[in-house]
Motif scaffolding. Structure first.
Motif, PDB file in Angstrom:
ATOM      1  N   TYR A  84      14.263  18.972  38.882  1.00  0.00           N
ATOM      2  CA  TYR A  84      14.003  19.533  40.215  1.00  0.00           C
ATOM      3  C   TYR A  84      13.072  20.736  40.133  1.00  0.00           C
ATOM      4  O   TYR A  84      12.135  20.872  40.935  1.00  0.00           O
ATOM      5  CB  TYR A  84      15.321  19.927  40.884  1.00  0.00           C
ATOM      6  CG  TYR A  84      15.148  20.908  42.008  1.00  0.00           C
ATOM      7  CD1 TYR A  84      14.531  20.535  43.204  1.00  0.00           C
ATOM      8  CD2 TYR A  84      15.566  22.241  41.871  1.00  0.00           C
ATOM      9  CE1 TYR A  84      14.347  21.449  44.226  1.00  0.00           C
ATOM     10  CE2 TYR A  84      15.388  23.159  42.896  1.00  0.00           C
ATOM     11  CZ  TYR A  84      14.774  22.754  44.069  1.00  0.00           C
ATOM     12  OH  TYR A  84      14.586  23.661  45.089  1.00  0.00           O
ATOM     13  N   LYS A 112      11.778  17.676  43.319  1.00  0.00           N
ATOM     14  CA  LYS A 112      12.496  16.529  43.869  1.00  0.00           C
ATOM     15  C   LYS A 112      13.848  16.398  43.199  1.00  0.00           C
ATOM     16  O   LYS A 112      13.986  16.607  41.985  1.00  0.00           O
ATOM     17  CB  LYS A 112      11.694  15.242  43.653  1.00  0.00           C
ATOM     18  CG  LYS A 112      10.331  15.250  44.323  1.00  0.00           C
ATOM     19  CD  LYS A 112       9.566  13.972  43.981  1.00  0.00           C
ATOM     20  CE  LYS A 112       8.164  13.996  44.617  1.00  0.00           C
ATOM     21  NZ  LYS A 112       7.397  12.784  44.261  1.00  0.00           N
ATOM     22  N   ARG A 113      14.856  16.040  43.980  1.00  0.00           N
ATOM     23  CA  ARG A 113      16.190  15.768  43.454  1.00  0.00           C
ATOM     24  C   ARG A 113      16.288  14.295  43.072  1.00  0.00           C
ATOM     25  O   ARG A 113      15.842  13.418  43.815  1.00  0.00           O
ATOM     26  CB  ARG A 113      17.253  16.076  44.511  1.00  0.00           C
ATOM     27  CG  ARG A 113      17.320  17.554  44.905  1.00  0.00           C
ATOM     28  CD  ARG A 113      17.928  18.386  43.835  1.00  0.00           C
ATOM     29  NE  ARG A 113      18.114  19.782  44.261  1.00  0.00           N
ATOM     30  CZ  ARG A 113      18.576  20.734  43.468  1.00  0.00           C
ATOM     31  NH1 ARG A 113      18.870  20.448  42.212  1.00  0.00           N
ATOM     32  NH2 ARG A 113      18.714  21.965  43.911  1.00  0.00           N
TER      33      ARG A 113
END
Length: 203
Positions: free
Chosen positions: A196, A201-202
């Protein structure tokens, strides 16, 4: 993976992590095909001071000043869970960290129960390192023991004791990241949080 240089500033509570955490992060950068990452020397602080309100905030504010304004990366806090519940203390610390610098990507990871538990989760890959023999199995629950350092001392075959400042970086360079991620949920979270920080982004 990214055209801009990734910068990661971190907070740790143990002297062993001062050198061990950057080793793990550089290995992960290599796996992500990032060859020019700035893995800064961690900021060392006492756990009780960090958990106390104001301590984490001061550390995050200090580290935020080291980060380039637009480059990928962020602030990574890694401490031992000890007897605290990671599922409750972790989100609380993350909320506090994000409140003081919402402009920075921040991640908080509690190693359950200790940083060394991640080594136990990949024990078979440590043969020949820090006095450990071949054939050591992964404990039934690698994140359950309260004294992972004692576990590592007990399993040495050279008569020595585990020394965090000396042995932790060597084990950090050798343990199988994929095996540790499979066997230790807190290390899996660590990997997801590093991703992340780099990508935004997860998983």
């Amino acid at each position: 993976m990214t055209a801009q240089r990734v910068t990661i500033a971190s907070v740790v509570e143990g002297e062993g992590e001062l050198t061990a955490l950057p080793v793990v992060l550089r290995r992960m950068m290599s796996d992500m095909m990032i060859w020019d990452a700035d893995i800064q020397r961690p900021f060392l602080t006492n756990r009780s001071k960090l958990v106390k309100r104001g301590g984490l905030e001061a550390a995050v504010e200090s580290l935020a000043r080291r980060l380039p304004p637009t480059a990928p990366g962020g602030i990574l806090v890694v401490i031992d869970a000890d007897d605290d519940c990671p599922a409750s203390l972790g989100p609380e610390l993350l909320q506090r960290a994000q409140a003081v610098r919402p402009d920075r990507r921040t991640a908080v990871v509690l190693a359950n129960r200790e940083f060394e538990a991640w080594f136990l989760a990949a024990a078979p890959s440590l043969a020949g390192r820090a006095g450990l023999p071949a054939g050591i199995p992964v404990p039934d629950d690698s994140e359950r023991p309260r004294d992972c350092k004692g576990w590592l001392s007990h399993h040495r075959n050279d008569g020595g004791s585990y020394r965090p400042r000396v042995d932790q970086p060597a084990l950090a360079a050798a343990f199988d990241l994929s095996m540790a991620r499979y066997n230790a949920p807190s290390f899996d979270k660590f990997c997801r949080d590093v991703n992340y920080l780099v990508t935004g982004k997860r998983e």
